[in-house]
Design a protein around this motif. Structure first.
Motif, PDB file in Angstrom:
ATOM      1  N   ASP A  88       0.786  -1.261   0.005  1.00  0.00           N
ATOM      2  CA  ASP A  88      -0.125  -0.077  -0.132  1.00  0.00           C
ATOM      3  C   ASP A  88       0.724   1.247  -0.037  1.00  0.00           C
ATOM      4  OD1 ASP A  88      -1.903  -2.022   0.553  1.00  0.00           O
ATOM      5  OD2 ASP A  88      -1.713  -1.778   2.494  1.00  0.00           O
ATOM      6  N   PRO A  89       1.743   1.310  -0.892  1.00  0.00           N
ATOM      7  CA  PRO A  89       2.743   2.661  -0.934  1.00  0.00           C
ATOM      8  C   PRO A  89       2.178   3.979  -1.281  1.00  0.00           C
ATOM      9  CG  PRO A  89       3.113   1.497  -2.639  1.00  0.00           C
ATOM     10  CD  PRO A  89       2.249   0.588  -1.974  1.00  0.00           C
ATOM     11  N   VAL A  90       2.262   4.935  -0.597  1.00  0.00           N
ATOM     12  CA  VAL A  90       1.925   6.350  -0.980  1.00  0.00           C
ATOM     13  C   VAL A  90       3.262   6.943  -1.141  1.00  0.00           C
ATOM     14  CG1 VAL A  90       0.965   8.305  -0.288  1.00  0.00           C
ATOM     15  CG2 VAL A  90      -0.261   6.082   0.117  1.00  0.00           C
ATOM     16  N   ILE A  91       3.508   8.122  -2.040  1.00  0.00           N
ATOM     17  CA  ILE A  91       4.607   8.626  -2.392  1.00  0.00           C
ATOM     18  C   ILE A  91       4.074  10.275  -2.577  1.00  0.00           C
ATOM     19  CG2 ILE A  91       6.481   9.596  -3.668  1.00  0.00           C
ATOM     20  CD1 ILE A  91       7.414   6.734  -4.358  1.00  0.00           C
ATOM     21  N   VAL A  92       4.556  11.110  -1.907  1.00  0.00           N
ATOM     22  CA  VAL A  92       4.100  12.561  -1.946  1.00  0.00           C
ATOM     23  C   VAL A  92       5.246  13.459  -1.952  1.00  0.00           C
ATOM     24  CG1 VAL A  92       1.634  12.262  -0.701  1.00  0.00           C
ATOM     25  CG2 VAL A  92       3.793  12.941   0.458  1.00  0.00           C
ATOM     26  N   ARG A  93       5.246  14.436  -2.800  1.00  0.00           N
ATOM     27  CA  ARG A  93       6.375  15.404  -2.788  1.00  0.00           C
ATOM     28  C   ARG A  93       6.089  16.610  -1.848  1.00  0.00           C
ATOM     29  NH1 ARG A  93       7.540  18.430  -7.721  1.00  0.00           N
ATOM     30  NH2 ARG A  93       9.362  19.132  -6.609  1.00  0.00           N
ATOM     31  N   TYR A  94       7.220  16.916  -1.207  1.00  0.00           N
ATOM     32  CA  TYR A  94       7.234  18.050  -0.091  1.00  0.00           C
ATOM     33  C   TYR A  94       8.493  18.652   0.068  1.00  0.00           C
ATOM     34  CZ  TYR A  94       6.323  20.151   4.759  1.00  0.00           C
ATOM     35  OH  TYR A  94       6.024  20.785   5.595  1.00  0.00           O
ATOM     36  N   ASN A  95       8.599  19.623   0.168  1.00  0.00           N
ATOM     37  CA  ASN A  95       9.821  20.754  -0.034  1.00  0.00           C
ATOM     38  C   ASN A  95      10.694  20.066  -0.888  1.00  0.00           C
ATOM     39  OD1 ASN A  95       8.517  22.638   1.531  1.00  0.00           O
ATOM     40  ND2 ASN A  95       9.535  22.009   3.584  1.00  0.00           N
ATOM     41  N   ASN A  96      10.412  19.521  -2.078  1.00  0.00           N
ATOM     42  CA  ASN A  96      11.281  19.148  -3.255  1.00  0.00           C
ATOM     43  C   ASN A  96      12.120  17.915  -2.741  1.00  0.00           C
ATOM     44  OD1 ASN A  96      10.958  21.428  -4.688  1.00  0.00           O
ATOM     45  ND2 ASN A  96      12.387  22.413  -3.623  1.00  0.00           N
ATOM     46  N   ASP A  97      11.621  17.201  -2.031  1.00  0.00           N
ATOM     47  CA  ASP A  97      11.966  15.700  -1.427  1.00  0.00           C
ATOM     48  C   ASP A  97      10.572  14.868  -1.756  1.00  0.00           C
ATOM     49  OD1 ASP A  97      14.545  16.030  -0.726  1.00  0.00           O
ATOM     50  OD2 ASP A  97      13.686  17.350   1.065  1.00  0.00           O
ATOM     51  N   TYR A  98      10.925  13.667  -1.696  1.00  0.00           N
ATOM     52  CA  TYR A  98       9.777  12.478  -2.032  1.00  0.00           C
ATOM     53  C   TYR A  98       9.707  11.671  -0.748  1.00  0.00           C
ATOM     54  CZ  TYR A  98      10.759  13.808  -6.872  1.00  0.00           C
ATOM     55  OH  TYR A  98      11.144  14.229  -8.076  1.00  0.00           O
ATOM     56  N   TYR A  99       8.594  11.646  -0.124  1.00  0.00           N
ATOM     57  CA  TYR A  99       8.269  10.854   0.955  1.00  0.00           C
ATOM     58  C   TYR A  99       7.343   9.540   0.743  1.00  0.00           C
ATOM     59  CZ  TYR A  99      10.397  14.420   3.546  1.00  0.00           C
ATOM     60  OH  TYR A  99      11.302  15.593   4.327  1.00  0.00           O
ATOM     61  N   LEU A 100       7.848   8.427   1.279  1.00  0.00           N
ATOM     62  CA  LEU A 100       7.100   7.322   1.026  1.00  0.00           C
ATOM     63  C   LEU A 100       6.959   6.679   2.167  1.00  0.00           C
ATOM     64  CD1 LEU A 100       6.472   4.583  -0.614  1.00  0.00           C
ATOM     65  CD2 LEU A 100       8.984   3.872  -0.441  1.00  0.00           C
TER      66      LEU A 100
END
Length: 303
Positions: free
Chosen positions: A54-66
């Motif tokens: 169930d992975p979720v990736i979002v961009r935040y402050n030019n980084d990717y969070y998984l």
């Protein structure tokens, strides 16, 4: 969605041609992450030693969070090639059990990242952070009364916040608008979509999509907006099957009505890595669209 070109990345590919020479420019799919080793004690008793989904990736402050299921933490990356793990437990003292954020929902509200895990109860917290890289979190709300299993937060371009949820072979996916300040529901949940296995063969239950005695499961909601259309993804027909895939319905409003698309968005029934369901879709720093799923990373273009 008929004009989507979906490429399942099952070999080593070049992802960032703009990187400086001498740097690593390829990655292997599936991504090799240090995901959880027996995060739940009875996993090893059942013969399972490493598990996530169930992975979720979002961009935040030019980084990717998984974020993914039961990892006691999350990863961040600047390039989607090198991933850094941040150890974190989100359960509160009154949340008994080891199920650390099963199928988490993650979204960015202005300058704040919010995170919430699946629950059938009404006392799960929604967390917020303006510095997730440093593991700095605090509760946005102590108890999110509406709850929801396999939740997904979606922030529209007008700033409105929505939540989608559902994991059932009897009930549909649901959607509702939330108050941005306190996450209070605005109105009642609305039905989004229920599977149609008599119409779409890939939605049928069973390893060979031949089980007509048990209804298939719909789960893993994820909303994407592009060119003023809303694409609501969902996982089906069952996470244990090779044919586990992500479908999509398309609408003109975040709460529908929606028109189902006949073919899956992501589908990989064969090979070593298979079962490309319950995923998320995001845009990278170069405006390329990516789809990440439980077993396979896929790239799609010409949205």
């Amino acid at each position: 969605m008929k004009n989507i070109i979906l490429l399942l990345v099952v070999t080593v590919i070049t992802i960032y041609c703009t990187q400086a020479q001498g740097q690593q420019t390829t990655y292997c799919n599936p991504i090799n992450l240090d995901y959880g080793y027996t995060p739940i004690p009875n996993f090893s008793e059942a013969g399972r030693h490493r598990a996530t989904a169930d992975p979720v990736i979002v961009r935040y402050n030019n980084d990717y969070y998984l974020f993914s299921t039961n990892q006691w933490g999350y990863w961040w990356s600047t390039d989607m090639l090198h991933w850094n793990f941040v150890s974190r437990k989100f359960l509160r003292p009154w949340n008994a059990g080891y199920d650390e954020l099963c199928a988490p929902a993650v979204a960015v509200l202005s300058d704040t990242m919010i995170v919430f895990g699946s629950t059938y109860t009404s006392n799960f917290s929604v967390w917020m952070s303006t510095n997730p890289k440093a593991n700095e979190w605090k509760p946005l709300v102590d108890s999110f009364a509406i709850g929801g299993w396999d939740p997904d937060f979606f922030v529209d371009t007008d700033g409105k916040l929505y939540m989608y949820n559902g994991s059932s072979n009897r009930y549909p996916l649901y959607g509702i608008e939330l108050n941005r300040n306190n996450l209070a529901p605005m109105g009642s949940r609305k039905e989004m979509y229920l599977l149609e296995p008599w119409r779409y063969g890939w939605q049928r239950f069973g390893e060979y999509m031949d089980n007509t005695f048990l209804d298939p499961f719909i789960e893993g909601a994820w909303m994407t907006k592009h060119n003023n259309k809303y694409y609501l993804q969902y996982g089906a027909p069952g996470t244990e099957f090779s044919g586990y895939a992500d479908g999509v319905v398309v609408g003109e409003h975040p709460l529908g009505p929606f028109t189902p698309q006949s073919d899956p968005l992501s589908f990989k029934p064969g090979g070593f890595a298979r079962g490309a369901g319950h995923g998320s879709t995001f845009q990278d720093a170069w405006n390329n669209w990516w789809h990440v799923s439980t077993m396979v990373i896929s790239v799609k273009t010409n949205f």
